[in-house]
Every structure is written in C-alpha cells, then in structure tokens.
Design a protein around this motif. Structure first.
Motif, PDB file in Angstrom:
ATOM      1  N   ASP A 124      20.018 -33.352  22.227  1.00 41.32           N
ATOM      2  CA  ASP A 124      21.036 -32.825  22.005  1.00 41.32           C
ATOM      3  C   ASP A 124      22.280 -32.479  23.816  1.00 41.32           C
ATOM      4  O   ASP A 124      23.117 -33.198  23.573  1.00 41.32           O
ATOM      5  N   ASN A 125      21.092 -32.422  24.380  1.00 39.11           N
ATOM      6  CA  ASN A 125      22.128 -31.795  25.370  1.00 39.11           C
ATOM      7  C   ASN A 125      21.559 -32.165  26.719  1.00 39.11           C
ATOM      8  O   ASN A 125      21.032 -33.018  26.534  1.00 39.11           O
ATOM      9  N   GLU A 184      22.173 -31.917  29.940  1.00 35.49           N
ATOM     10  CA  GLU A 184      21.165 -31.916  30.958  1.00 35.49           C
ATOM     11  C   GLU A 184      19.615 -32.334  31.107  1.00 35.49           C
ATOM     12  O   GLU A 184      18.962 -32.596  30.306  1.00 35.49           O
TER      13      GLU A 184
END
Length: 674
Positions: free
Chosen positions: A577-578, A580
């Motif tokens: 979900d991130n 990065e």
C-alpha cells in the motif's frame, strides 16, 4: 439427465477452433425443422420394413459425476424421457444387408476418444445392440459401415443407386431423440462436394431434426438413395451422401482424405494441408477409435511443426517488431498474456483487459480471454501456503470457480459448479525458456469436455492458461498450449513472505532463478544478487518486512546472441500500500533497426541526462531520484548494457534527504555486465 451443457463456456470462453474439421463441423450443424414442400404418404406395406430397419444411435450417459454443485441438479425440470433415459440419442443408422449397418461418420465419431460410452444402436422397442466391428469408413464422404454383436433379425432396406430428380423422397430419422419419424419432400438437385468435386451430394427438401444425421433418404418406393448428413446453412435444403458411395467404397478399409487448417494464437497465418491416411478394417470400435485418434494426433503434430517451420523467419524472436520487444523493459505486470504478431505483422505484447474477483483472505482471481484460452492470475488467499496450492490442483480449481464461476444448465436453470474434483491428469512441462509448468486436466463427462490448465507457479500463486475443449481434442490442445507457453509474458510478484515460501519449492522454479540469490531478514537487510546485477540495502533506505513487495520484471532479451527470458527490472516496495520503493532497470544499446526514440533514450542514459542525473524531481504526487549505476562510462566507450537505479516516495521531500536515499542504494549496487 440434461443434454450436454454449453453454459460452462461463459466462464472459460474460447474462440473458434483453429482447424476446420468436417466431422466436428457436421456434428455441430443445427438442424431446423422445415416445412414439407410436397405432401406424400409412404406405401403402408413398406412402412414396417423401414421402421424395423432404422435405429437410433445412442451413447451411454456417464454413470458417475465427480463435479460438485451449489445445489442438487433439478432434473425434474427435464421432460420425462430425457431425464429417465440412460442414453444420449445422437443420430440414426439403418440396415443395408445381413448384419450390415451404416450411419454418418460424424455420428459415430462422437464416440471416438469419448468420456462417455461407445456408440450403440437402439430399436423402437428399446433394445440396445453393441457395435461389433467397423468394416468401412470414409472421413471425407462422412459414412461408416459396421456390424453388431447379437444383431436383431431385420429385413434390410432395398437400395436405389440411380434416383430420379424432382421425385418424392422421405427422410427417416431420430427426431430430437423421441424416436424414428418419416417426413416427405423432393429430391431437388445435386451439388459437388466442397473439397475436390469428386462426387456430388444429393439435395432434398424433406424436413429434418436434430438426430436425423445418419438416417436413410428413401425414394418414393422406400428404397435407400442416400445417407442424411447435413443441412445447408443458408437455404432450406438438406444434404445426403449417395448410397452408391458406400457400396463402391473399398471393403475392410478406413479412408481419411480431407484438408484441414491449423492456426496458433500468436500469429494470423494458417497451415492448410491434407489429412490423408488409410488403415485396415474390420476393427472393434475401441480399436478403430484408438487407430483414428493416433493418426489424427500425428497429423496435428505435423501441421503444428509445418506451421512453425513456414514462419520460422518471422517467429519471435525474429520478425517485424521483435527487436523492439527485445529492447524494452518489463512493465512489471503480474498478469500473464501472450506475445503475438498483430494484423500489421508486428510482434507486440498487448495487455489483456483483466477482470478481477475477490477471494477470501486477501486473495483474488484475475482473468481475461486471450485467443482460445482464458489467462488467469491467482493471488492465493493468505491462509493457503504455496506448498498446499502447488500440491493440490483440486484446491486451485476450486479457487478459480469462486472467482470465475462455471455453470451447468439443466432445464431452465443454470446451476453453479463449485468443484471439478481431483484432476484426471497431472504432469509437468518445461518450456523453451526453462519455466516449469504444471499441466492439469479435469473431465466434465456430462458434456464430453475437458478443462485443460497450464499452471505456472509464481510467488503469490499461479499464472495460468486454461482451455475448455472436447476430450477428442486433448492431444491437439496440449500441443498447442505447449507451443504457446514459449510466448507467455509475465512478471514475478509477491510479498517477501510469499517469496520465502515460493523459493522453497525449488523443483518448480524457473531455471533463471537458480542463478539469482534473494536474501532478506525482516527489519535488518535485503540482498539481490545475480550474474548481471547485485544490490543490497537496510531499513535506513526503506522498511523491510513480511509485507514488503518484490517484483522481478521479466523480459525477453538477447544475451551473447541468444534470446533469453531474464530479469530486466527489479522493484522493491516497502509494502503493497505504500508508494515508497526502489527500482533498478536494465537498458540495452539500441540495434540499428530501431527508431530514433530508442537512440534518444539511450543517449540520455549514457550522458546521465534527466531523469538519470541524480537530481530529485516530482511526478504524479511522487518524488523521485535516479542515476546510472555501476562504473562511470562515457559515450566514447560505447557500452552495450547500463543499469539505472531509482528511489521514489510519495509527497514532497527535501533534496538532501532524497540524495541521501539514492546514495544508500548506490553504496552496494554492483553491475556485472556492460
């Protein structure tokens, strides 16, 4: 019981078969009742002989059904005769001599390599007679002659080999499985057979219904002039094979002489050629079926070989557009599709329109029709381990049916199939790029069909090709799918927890992964090492835990003159979900046949121009920074391969912080090819 269902195809859609098979084509023609053009009545004295010498062709319905359904099948909705009959009524046959019977070839071919029983004959009293020996057969003329075990005592029908045009004829046959009926019309004309015009069909206007195939066409005196075989698709006339074609055929011989086409989904070209063979008769039906199927399978193999040979110069990795594909990076798509040559003659990897269905515990099924198969990506539920999934094919198909339902139609209802049971065939296959597939089959005997699946283990579950086909086409479809496996375009994606399980299944891994070491310790470090590239980082760059996402972007590219399937891009995200992530991309110097866009992009990489200049930039609410990794090179050194390394994170970030992240990535970046 119900008729063989077709609703299952709604989930596993396939396009038109690649080969024109006369037998299958004839069997599939939809008979439609036609109005009689001339009212006439058969001589009552002849009628009992006609009825006594004409039989239904029946096939025993499957006794056991391994499938499971969402509820009991509502057979009470079916007509009484249909639900109580132990047999499928598939056609008509008749006696032309002492223990000498004939029918249309395509009627008996329904029993070749069938999941059901062998064809048999049934009289009006319900007595069933097994076939003893097949004595004559012609695929091209579409007839078969045979004897029966313990035959009934019947008076054969008289024959007329010189019928008169425009006279009354009678079509006798099994109408919709409800018994033998007689309908009148006219013998209107003749028309040359389609392939070579070696003989002529009889055309007639007498009405016919499903099941009439193989029945006698009689003249006004009740003598056989032909065998009813098919209906014209565009006019109200039916076709019969002249009976003299049977009488004059060589005794004790099966003859196969037709033309068929073969096409592979990845190219539009077809190979058309003869399917020509002979084999001695008489044979039992089982022996006849096995011999025919062996010859057919060999012909299919030869046509596939010939098709590939004819297109060798333009088959990927050769051909127009292939060089472009060999120079582009992976798009990191975990959904499988096929490289194919489009209508312009260019090789492309067009992504399919994937439809997703949610499964319990974070699983999902993605599917899309690609040519004759449905491509699947199964993201396994979290409560299913890789070992369980790869070792239990019933589990795989049960999960597929949750997200891509199949149905069996009974009467007016379509009943959802919840399980196909255990597969009837399980074996492995390794394609040209050393990817290891699991081949699985599930019989659907009630419809004489097979579900064939090619399963490619991937970190989060399976990438798969699935077809719904007839049991008779099993060999052809498996050969076809084995060839298609060499054109599959897919990347390997999963969480680090999934990768850990996946990498433990060493016997199922593609060989490319045997040269790649992926090591990680949650909260400590991540390492990737191959003969081409190595890099490592710690949580000071980005988080490393079980939910971190690793994608190996797989591509086809050239390596020392050989086309390989290998990693062209590596992406690791801190979690699914991130936003990065870190990414390392492989780039290849463009070949002379590529357009300027490739040369311009390569020039920017060589000169470390934006975005490979180590300067942060913003795009789509993300901040990125990247550069060319490995040993410093110059334009004059003319490198063949370069790698770029990137770090990205959501939202605006200070320049110093971004440069610090990039330095952390570059610290342990090692490029081993140039």
């Amino acid at each position: 019981m119900d008729k063989p269902a077709t609703r299952a195809r709604q989930a596993l859609t396939s396009k038109t078969r690649r080969a024109w098979r006369p037998a299958a084509w004839l069997a599939a023609l939809a008979w439609m009742a036609l109005p009689s053009l001339h009212a006439a009545t058969m001589d009552p004295a002849v009628l009992p002989q006609v009825q006594g010498a004409t039989f239904e062709v029946v096939i025993l319905k499957p006794v056991k059904d391994p499938l499971s359904y969402e509820k009991p099948l509502p057979f009470d909705q079916l007509p009484y005769q249909q639900r109580t009959d132990k047999y499928y009524s598939v056609g008509t046959a008749f006696a032309i001599g002492d223990n000498r019977y004939v029918t249309a070839g395509h009627v008996l071919s329904l029993g070749i390599d069938s999941l059901m029983g062998e064809p048999a004959l049934r009289d009006a009293a319900g007595h069933v007679y097994a076939i003893d020996k097949v004595t004559r057969y012609s695929l091209h003329e579409d007839f078969v002659e045979f004897t029966l075990k313990d035959p009934p005592k019947v008076t054969p029908l008289a024959l007329n080999t010189q019928p008169a045009l425009n006279e009354v004829v009678y079509a006798v046959g099994n109408a919709l499985g409800t018994g033998i009926v007689i309908r009148d019309g006219l013998y209107t004309s003749q028309t040359p057979e389609e392939q070579d015009g070696r003989w002529k069909w009889l055309r007639f206007s007498a009405a016919a219904s499903p099941g009439n195939s193989g029945g006698p066409l009689l003249d006004k005196d009740g003598k056989v002039i032909g065998i009813v075989v098919m209906k014209s698709p565009d006019e109200n006339l039916n076709y019969a094979l002249p009976i003299d074609r049977v009488l004059n055929a060589p005794a004790n011989l099966a003859s196969i002489d037709t033309r068929e086409s073969y096409q592979l989904d990845v190219i539009e070209d077809k190979h058309t050629g003869p399917f020509k063979a002979q084999f001695p008769l008489p044979k039992s039906f089982a022996e006849f079926s096995a011999t025919y199927q062996k010859l057919h399978n060999a012909d299919v193999d030869q046509k596939l070989h010939d098709l590939l040979a004819e297109n060798a110069a333009t088959m990927f990795p050769n051909g127009q557009g292939a060089s472009r594909l060999l120079h582009v990076n992976s798009d990191l798509n975990a959904f499988p599709t096929l490289l194919h040559r489009n209508s312009n003659g260019n090789w492309v990897s067009a992504k399919a329109n994937e439809n997703k269905a949610v499964l319990p515990h974070n699983g999902y099924i993605g599917r899309a029709a690609v040519g004759q198969q449905v491509m699947f990506h199964l993201r396994k539920p979290d409560d299913v381990t890789s070992k369980q999934l790869y070792g239990d094919s019933k589990l795989f198909m049960d999960l597929v049916l949750k997200g891509a339902p199949m149905q069996r139609r009974v009467g007016s209802e379509a009943i959802k199939i919840t399980s196909l049971g255990a597969p009837s065939l399980q074996r492995n296959f390794t394609d040209n790029y050393q990817r290891r597939w699991q081949i699985r089959e599930w019989p659907m005997a009630y419809d004489n069909e097979l579900v064939i699946a090619f399963l490619l283990p991937v970190p989060d579950g399976y990438a798969a090709m699935v077809r719904l086909t007839s049991n008779r086409s099993e060999h052809e479809d498996i050969a076809d799918m084995q060839a298609l496996a060499n054109f599959v375009d897919v990347s390997y994606s999963g969480t680090l927890a999934q990768w850990k399980e996946f990498l433990a299944n060493t016997e199922l891994l593609p060989s490319v992964l045997s040269d790649i070491a992926i090591r990680f310790n949650y909260g400590d470090d991540f390492k990737y090492q191959s003969k081409r590239l190595g890099f490592a980082y710690t949580p000071s760059l980005q988080k490393i835990d079980a939910d971190s996402q690793l994608v190996l972007g797989m591509s086809y590219f050239e390596d020392h003159g050989k086309t390989v399937w290998d990693v062209s891009k590596v992406e690791v995200k801190s979690n699914l979900d991130n936003a990065e992530h870190v990414m390392v991309n492989r780039h290849v110097a463009p070949s002379d046949d590529l357009d300027d866009s490739f040369r311009n992009r390569w020039g920017k990489i060589v000169h470390r121009s934006h975005p490979d200049d180590g300067v942060p930039y913003s795009e789509n609410d993300m901040t990125y920074i990247g550069t060319v990794g490995g040993t410093q090179v110059s334009a004059e050194s003319k490198p063949e391969v370069l790698y770029t390394a990137f770090y990205g994170v959501d939202g605006p970030r200070p320049e110093d912080a971004m440069k610090g992240k990039l330095n952390l990535l570059l610290e342990k970046l090692q490029v081993n090819e140039h």
